[in-house]
Design an enzyme around this catalytic site. Sequence first.
Site, PDB file in Angstrom:
ATOM      1  N   VAL A 124     -25.822  48.185 -37.738  1.00 12.54           N
ATOM      2  CA  VAL A 124     -26.095  48.258 -36.295  1.00 12.54           C
ATOM      3  C   VAL A 124     -25.940  49.692 -35.797  1.00 12.54           C
ATOM      4  O   VAL A 124     -24.856  50.266 -35.865  1.00 12.54           O
ATOM      5  CB  VAL A 124     -25.136  47.332 -35.501  1.00 12.54           C
ATOM      6  CG1 VAL A 124     -25.404  47.444 -34.006  1.00 12.54           C
ATOM      7  CG2 VAL A 124     -25.291  45.883 -35.947  1.00 12.54           C
ATOM      8  N   GLY A 126     -26.823  52.645 -36.877  1.00  9.74           N
ATOM      9  CA  GLY A 126     -26.567  53.744 -37.828  1.00  9.74           C
ATOM     10  C   GLY A 126     -25.182  54.326 -37.730  1.00  9.74           C
ATOM     11  O   GLY A 126     -24.184  53.667 -38.051  1.00  9.74           O
ATOM     12  N   GLU A 181     -38.887  50.740 -40.539  1.00  8.38           N
ATOM     13  CA  GLU A 181     -38.740  49.769 -41.622  1.00  8.38           C
ATOM     14  C   GLU A 181     -39.997  49.813 -42.499  1.00  8.38           C
ATOM     15  O   GLU A 181     -41.063  50.256 -42.056  1.00  8.38           O
ATOM     16  CB  GLU A 181     -38.613  48.354 -41.037  1.00  8.38           C
ATOM     17  CG  GLU A 181     -37.414  48.160 -40.131  1.00  8.38           C
ATOM     18  CD  GLU A 181     -36.094  48.365 -40.850  1.00  8.38           C
ATOM     19  OE1 GLU A 181     -35.830  47.686 -41.851  1.00  8.38           O
ATOM     20  OE2 GLU A 181     -35.302  49.219 -40.408  1.00  8.38           O
ATOM     21  N   ASP A 192     -36.008  44.131 -35.291  1.00  9.28           N
ATOM     22  CA  ASP A 192     -34.886  44.910 -35.821  1.00  9.28           C
ATOM     23  C   ASP A 192     -33.773  45.010 -34.760  1.00  9.28           C
ATOM     24  O   ASP A 192     -32.596  44.771 -35.059  1.00  9.28           O
ATOM     25  CB  ASP A 192     -35.405  46.305 -36.217  1.00  9.28           C
ATOM     26  CG  ASP A 192     -34.318  47.202 -36.730  1.00  9.28           C
ATOM     27  OD1 ASP A 192     -33.915  47.037 -37.895  1.00  9.28           O
ATOM     28  OD2 ASP A 192     -33.850  48.071 -35.958  1.00  9.28           O
ATOM     29  N   LYS A 196     -29.816  43.338 -34.713  1.00 13.49           N
ATOM     30  CA  LYS A 196     -28.624  44.130 -34.398  1.00 13.49           C
ATOM     31  C   LYS A 196     -27.889  43.541 -33.190  1.00 13.49           C
ATOM     32  O   LYS A 196     -26.657  43.476 -33.168  1.00 13.49           O
ATOM     33  CB  LYS A 196     -29.027  45.584 -34.143  1.00 13.49           C
ATOM     34  CG  LYS A 196     -29.557  46.276 -35.405  1.00 13.49           C
ATOM     35  CD  LYS A 196     -30.250  47.575 -35.076  1.00 13.49           C
ATOM     36  CE  LYS A 196     -30.752  48.278 -36.327  1.00 13.49           C
ATOM     37  NZ  LYS A 196     -31.686  49.377 -36.027  1.00 13.49           N
ATOM     38  N   GLY A 293     -31.845  57.169 -40.282  1.00 18.73           N
ATOM     39  CA  GLY A 293     -31.850  58.381 -41.099  1.00 18.73           C
ATOM     40  C   GLY A 293     -30.791  58.314 -42.190  1.00 18.73           C
ATOM     41  O   GLY A 293     -29.841  57.529 -42.116  1.00 18.73           O
TER      42      GLY A 293
HETATM   43  N1  HSE Z   1     -35.829  50.948 -38.546  1.00 17.23           N
HETATM   44  C1  HSE Z   1     -34.518  51.136 -38.024  1.00 17.23           C
HETATM   45  C2  HSE Z   1     -34.605  51.914 -36.748  1.00 17.23           C
HETATM   46  C3  HSE Z   1     -33.672  51.840 -39.034  1.00 17.23           C
HETATM   47  O1  HSE Z   1     -35.670  52.469 -36.456  1.00 17.23           O
HETATM   48  O2  HSE Z   1     -33.636  51.967 -36.005  1.00 17.23           O
HETATM   49  C4  HSE Z   1     -32.215  51.838 -38.720  1.00 17.23           C
HETATM   50  O3  HSE Z   1     -31.679  50.558 -38.653  1.00 17.23           O
END
Ligand code: HSE
Length: 415
Positions: A124, A126, A181, A192, A196, A293
């Site tokens: 969640v 990063g 992704e 996504d 989260k 990243g």
């Molecule tokens: N694809 C996701 C994003 C990667 O863009 O946030 C990180 O979870």
Amino acid sequence: MRKKLTIGLFGFGCVGSGLYEILNRSGLFNASIKTIVVKNKDKKRPIPQEHFHFDKEVILNDPEINLVVELIDDADAAYEIVTRAIRSGKHVVSANKKMIAHHLTELIDLKNQYKVSFLYEASVCGSIPVIRNLEEYYNNDTLSSVQGICNGTTNYILTIGQRRKSFDEILTDAQRLGFAETDPTLDIDGFDAKFKLQILIAHAFGVITLPEDILNIGIRNIKIQDIQYAREKGLKLKLIASSEKIGDKVIGYVAPEFVKENSFAYDVNYEFNAVTIEAAFSDRQVFKGKGAGSFPTASAVLSDISALQYDYGYEYRKKETTQLKYQKEFYSRIFISSTNPDKLNLIDFEQVEETFSSKDYAYKIGTVDFSKLSHQLYRDHPELFIAFFPEGEHLFRLAEKRDGEKCNKKNLHSR
Ligand code: HSE
């Protein structure tokens, strides 16, 4: 006393290779990668080929490995690896939000049964340390809302989009930069961010929902006129994942919102994420950082590894005690626009505040019964853009349909 961790690493993509490098540079003693398993034998990688294995059993059957770090893309394969690792008595660290969101209850039961830790801070936002904060610091029931920009790809697209590049061009850039992704529809359609949000709701409120319970509307249908509309009003469009406690209910959704200059989200740009937490006594707090990243995400994995050296595990105390229930029915103030004015009638408004119609663009602002919005509606009508309008002024009221009570402006309240 620091526990010795012998790591089996699954995946050596963006996050896995980042972890390999920062683990070596971090000076984290007593934690080392023994085995790396990857899927693709032919892929060019930054370290020599002899470091890699291709059979998951090499890790899963190695009794010396006491920690499995799962950083692969495929949610089904990740589920198999994680459940088998837990059943073998190994601790697990994962970043696979889709897999966790779909199986959270089962995974909690399993890790309790086998008395191991299962940590997933990197799943969640990063690098933002939000899960452990919700678990440890906000370990009480004073939280009233958790909202965030939880997807770097869509935030990157919306940021660059203000400068007029095509949607597809910007998405390609986000893929090249490693934010998106493998299947970027997960990003742009809000899945996504929803996975989260579901994990955030579990740790904030102790309520475990299923992904299908949370509405996600993405940014795929955004039009240049919508961006112009926002600009003229001094607003920005952001994809917001939102959860809120109202009475004994919790609501949640992912949708674009028009945000004002004083919103936490207004100046969160590019791949940055932010989470704002509102609690009874501390008021609003904002955490901002890189949400995608290689190194930023790997830093959250490293932190989980480090916590495991001291036997840390999530306790889900709120889950054990909560009286809250997830609620899908409430009213909200939305904006819909279309290049075809007739399409605005697809959504049934309880109350219309404003309409506009020209030859090739029309919009409507008003209050809708949230349960009548659906992801399918947004997917089936590409000319229909739906956004919440604006952040901070939603009108929420839990629908009391059983009492046959009608929604009207008097009994809505502003948050
Ligand atoms: N694809 C996701 C994003 C990667 O863009 O946030 C990180 O979870």
